[in-house]
Design an enzyme around this catalytic site. Structure first.
Site, PDB file in Angstrom:
ATOM      1  N   ILE A 146       0.837  -1.201   0.000  1.00 13.43           N
ATOM      2  CA  ILE A 146       0.000   0.000   0.000  1.00 13.43           C
ATOM      3  C   ILE A 146       0.873   1.253   0.000  1.00 13.43           C
ATOM      4  O   ILE A 146       0.595   2.209  -0.726  1.00 13.43           O
ATOM      5  CB  ILE A 146      -0.971  -0.010   1.203  1.00 13.43           C
ATOM      6  N   CYS A 147       1.919   1.250   0.787  1.00 12.18           N
ATOM      7  CA  CYS A 147       2.807   2.420   0.858  1.00 12.18           C
ATOM      8  C   CYS A 147       3.485   2.675  -0.480  1.00 12.18           C
ATOM      9  O   CYS A 147       3.610   3.822  -0.920  1.00 12.18           O
ATOM     10  CB  CYS A 147       3.857   2.225   1.949  1.00 12.18           C
TER      11      CYS A 147
END
EC number: 1.11.1.24
Length: 161
Positions: free
Chosen positions: A56-57
């Site tokens: 996600i990052c």
């Protein structure tokens, strides 16, 4: 309540609000130089992530950089507690060598000032702030579940609106 990998975490610091002036900071860039908010004139998206080395990052960092890199007077700043060496390696592997990644690994002052330091992990919780040329916050999103994507469309609309 904020959760990270399904567990409640303690957030150190107070979340910032629209209208607040973004606190100054001293962070380490990928060349091991200390930089501050004043080093980034103009408008900014401050994209805060636990680690650029996670799915996600990585997606968050890539999306904001790809969508906003051509905008005049705009800098996307990704902040995490990753070591500068890891940030630099990630940027190279992702083909985002010009992306601005800054590290709060040293003293976590940024995490405390921006209300995103997860005490149990010494990592930053996920958040997105849009800051105008006077360093006033015009948009903010703090995620209750750190393991979710931010609202990209709302943040990008705040930048472009």
């Amino acid at each position: 309540m904020t959760t990270f990998i399904g567990k409640e975490v303690t957030i150190v610091g107070t979340p910032l609000q629209v209208g607040d002036v973004a606190p100054d900071f001293t962070l380490m860039n990928t060349d091991l130089e200390r930089v501050s908010l004043a080093d980034f004139p103009g408008r900014k998206v401050i994209s805060i992530v636990p680690s650029v080395d996670t799915g996600i990052c990585s997606a968050q960092t890539r999306r904001f950089n790809q969508e906003l890199s051509d905008m005049e007077d705009m800098t996307v700043i990704t902040v995490s507690c990753d070591l500068p060496f890891a940030q630099k390696r990630w940027c190279g592997a992702e083909g985002l060598e010009s992306a601005v990644t800054l590290s709060d690994f040293y003293d976590h002052n940024f995490g405390q000032a921006y209300g995103v330091l997860m005490e149990e992990w010494n990592l930053l919780a996920r958040a997105v702030l849009v800051v105008d040329a006077d360093n006033r916050i015009t948009y903010v999103e703090y995620l209750d579940n750190v393991n979710e994507h931010p609202d990209y469309d709302a943040a990008l609309a705040a930048v472009k609106g």
